[in-house]
Design an enzyme around this catalytic site. Structure first.
Site, PDB file in Angstrom:
ATOM      1  N   TYR A   1       0.834  -1.198   0.000  1.00 38.34           N
ATOM      2  CA  TYR A   1       0.000   0.000   0.000  1.00 38.34           C
ATOM      3  C   TYR A   1       0.871   1.252   0.000  1.00 38.34           C
ATOM      4  O   TYR A   1       0.653   2.180  -0.778  1.00 38.34           O
ATOM      5  CB  TYR A   1      -0.928  -0.009   1.221  1.00 38.34           C
ATOM      6  CG  TYR A   1      -1.703   1.276   1.380  1.00 38.34           C
ATOM      7  CD1 TYR A   1      -2.862   1.493   0.660  1.00 38.34           C
ATOM      8  CD2 TYR A   1      -1.263   2.281   2.229  1.00 38.34           C
ATOM      9  CE1 TYR A   1      -3.579   2.668   0.781  1.00 38.34           C
ATOM     10  CE2 TYR A   1      -1.968   3.466   2.355  1.00 38.34           C
ATOM     11  CZ  TYR A   1      -3.122   3.653   1.631  1.00 38.34           C
ATOM     12  OH  TYR A   1      -3.811   4.824   1.750  1.00 38.34           O
TER      13      TYR A   1
ATOM     14  N   ASP B   1      -7.361  -4.491  -1.276  1.00 39.40           N
ATOM     15  CA  ASP B   1      -8.576  -3.813  -1.734  1.00 39.40           C
ATOM     16  C   ASP B   1      -8.259  -2.510  -2.470  1.00 39.40           C
ATOM     17  O   ASP B   1      -9.001  -2.097  -3.363  1.00 39.40           O
ATOM     18  CB  ASP B   1      -9.479  -3.517  -0.542  1.00 39.40           C
ATOM     19  CG  ASP B   1      -8.767  -2.713   0.531  1.00 39.40           C
ATOM     20  OD1 ASP B   1      -8.985  -1.502   0.610  1.00 39.40           O
ATOM     21  OD2 ASP B   1      -7.986  -3.307   1.302  1.00 39.40           O
TER      22      ASP B   1
ATOM     23  N   LYS C   1     -10.576  -9.622   5.684  1.00 36.77           N
ATOM     24  CA  LYS C   1     -11.186  -8.298   5.808  1.00 36.77           C
ATOM     25  C   LYS C   1     -11.772  -7.897   4.457  1.00 36.77           C
ATOM     26  O   LYS C   1     -11.049  -7.750   3.468  1.00 36.77           O
ATOM     27  CB  LYS C   1     -10.163  -7.273   6.270  1.00 36.77           C
ATOM     28  CG  LYS C   1     -10.734  -5.862   6.411  1.00 36.77           C
ATOM     29  CD  LYS C   1      -9.630  -4.876   6.739  1.00 36.77           C
ATOM     30  CE  LYS C   1     -10.159  -3.452   6.724  1.00 36.77           C
ATOM     31  NZ  LYS C   1      -9.072  -2.468   6.839  1.00 36.77           N
TER      32      LYS C   1
END
Length: 499
Positions: free
Chosen positions: A247, A282, A354
């Site tokens: 990320y 995500d 998650k």
């Protein structure tokens, strides 16, 4: 297992992920960073800041780097110094080195012992208050003011939230220091500091006792201070941490080498503390197409699994991330979402996955947004997801109003209650099974490429999240140091010792 995945293909994917990860793991083993060394000092109990507000750990590590070099670590020079506030350091030898090493091991050992006590305290509180049923409802509370966050977090817990996430102030991941003390001014988030961690943990312990269920606290151990924030999280008993260097590399332009080295040490801390990590796959789907790039999410999850295991994380600590981001205008979009979610669930059956709500295709139509969030919640229940981040009907338009939060919690509560154990009754048909098999096949093909070409080159080519991030560029590269013979880190000695 409902998808009928070929076990041989699954094994091949994991083998390729391990081969792709190994050179990066070796790099992380043989290098240190300024943030790793600052984390060692924090574990040893060094706190506070100088008159200019610069944390002492930064001043110390910078002085050691300038005067001695960090290739032997910060511990020996620091613990050999008679008066470290003078910021004069040397590399001890002989008996002086032995004395410094003993003091370093004792101080760092005390910090890790505190982390061990916190883990035991969590287990005790879980036994006393009870653990909520899954999927856990994960809600973001972050006003910028920790003293405003606390009553909002407690109110959210009373409305059904099981996990409170205090996201960081915008840009904190790019700060190469951790602010000191409680903070009241943050933009689109609240600063991650040790005092803020302590205050929120105490507030959630209070509401846990009131509600009779343990409410978890999460924050972000990513960015340039990933190891330090991981250490502070362990010292203050946080339960989850966003912990994924990809990320930071892709979305914050932090140097890949810096973040992979930082990630390994931070995950060792999380493993010891019993903290569940959340990974950031995500986010790839906010810049890449959720159908075309589905296999990049799975490939990254398999890499994260390998990196996590090597650092000591158990499967129950691998909160691998994925998201509901397919364009709702596409025919069969919900069936495709079910295929992706069920695939991840079956690949990682013991992981507390998650699941992230739709954001990319939220248009501002609050009625359509509320319906889309309900479909997301339903997909999460049908496929047995572990952690569901609450989607807001005005996601992406503004910081949600409290009324939006209440409606979002009502939505997920209704779906979870009405659907019950629907995952037991959900039997995928040919469309979903074939889509899942195709994504897995594309994952294997991608991991072949990554294993052959190298993960750092794949990141430079924009394989994950489209954005290209070369290994010789990005923020924080100057903070990476190759370890010399005789490098000392008392924390890794303890964390890597055989149980």
């Amino acid at each position: 297992m409902k998808l009928g995945l070929d076990p041989a293909v699954v094994r091949k994917a994991r083998d390729l992920a391990a081969r792709a990860a190994e050179p990066v793991i070796e790099m992380a083993r043989t290098h240190t960073t300024v943030s790793v060394e600052r984390a060692v000092l924090r574990l040893a109990g060094v706190t506070g800041a100088d008159a200019d507000g610069i944390p002492w750990v930064n001043r110390i590590v910078d002085a050691v780097r300038d005067q001695v070099g960090l290739e032997h670590g910060v511990a020996l020079p620091f613990f050999a110094a008679g008066n470290w506030r003078s910021l004069k350091f040397g590399l001890p030898t002989g008996a002086e080195r032995d004395r410094a090493l003993a003091r370093a091991r004792e101080a760092v050992g005390a910090g890790i012992a505190r982390i061990d006590r916190n883990r035991a305290d969590r287990d005790r509180l879980l036994a006393r208050h009870g653990d909520p049923e899954k999927p856990w409802i994960y809600l973001i509370v972050a006003t910028g003011d920790i003293h405003e966050d606390i009553p909002q977090a407690q109110a959210a817990a009373r409305e059904g939230a099981d996990v409170i996430a205090v996201i960081r102030s915008t840009g904190q991941s790019l700060l190469d220091y951790v602010p000191e003390g409680a903070t009241r001014q943050g933009y689109a988030g609240t600063y991650a500091t040790q005092e803020n961690f302590r205050l929120m943990r105490a507030a959630l312990d209070e509401v846990s006792g009131e509600l009779g269920r343990y409410v978890r606290l999460t924050n972000y151990a990513s960015g340039l201070c990933m190891p330090e924030i991981a250490a502070l999280a362990g010292l203050e008993r946080l339960d989850m941490m966003l912990n994924d260097c990809m990320y930071g590399i892709i979305f914050r332009d932090i140097n890949p080498r810096r973040t992979f080295v930082d990630q390994r040490f931070s995950r060792q801390i999380h493993a010891r503390a019993g903290i569940v990590i959340n990974t950031g796959e995500d986010n790839y789907l906010t810049t890449a197409d959720a159908i075309d790039a589905a296999h990049t999410v799975v490939a990254s999850q398999l890499l994260n699994e390998r990196f996590g295991h090597e650092a000591g994380l158990a499967d129950r600590q691998l909160g691998l991330g994925h998201a509901f981001e397919i364009n709702p205008q596409i025919p069969d979009s919900f069936r495709l979402e079910l295929a992706h979610a069920q695939l991840v669930r079956e690949l990682f059956p013991a992981a507390p996955l998650k699941y992230m709500p739709p954001t990319k295709h939220m248009t501002g139509n609050i009625f359509a947004g509320y319906l889309l969030d309900a479909f997301f919640n339903l997909a999460g229940v049908m496929t047995g997801q572990s952690i569901i981040l609450v989607g807001m009907m005005t996601e992406g338009i503004h910081t949600p109003w409290l009324s939006d939060r209440d409606l979002a919690l009502e939505n997920v509560r209704y779906v979870r209650r009405a659907a019950g154990d629907l995952s037991e009754d959900f039997t995928p048909g040919p469309f979903i099974r074939e889509r899942a098999a195709r994504v897995l096949s594309e994952t294997v093909d991608l991991l072949h490429r990554v294993a052959d070409d190298g993960l750092l080159d794949a990141i430079a080519d924009g394989v994950f999240g489209v954005t290209k991030r070369p290994a010789d560029r990005g923020r924080g590269l100057d903070g990476v140091v190759e370890k010399a013979d005789g490098y000392v880190n008392p924390a890794t000695e303890i964390l890597e010792a055989a149980p």
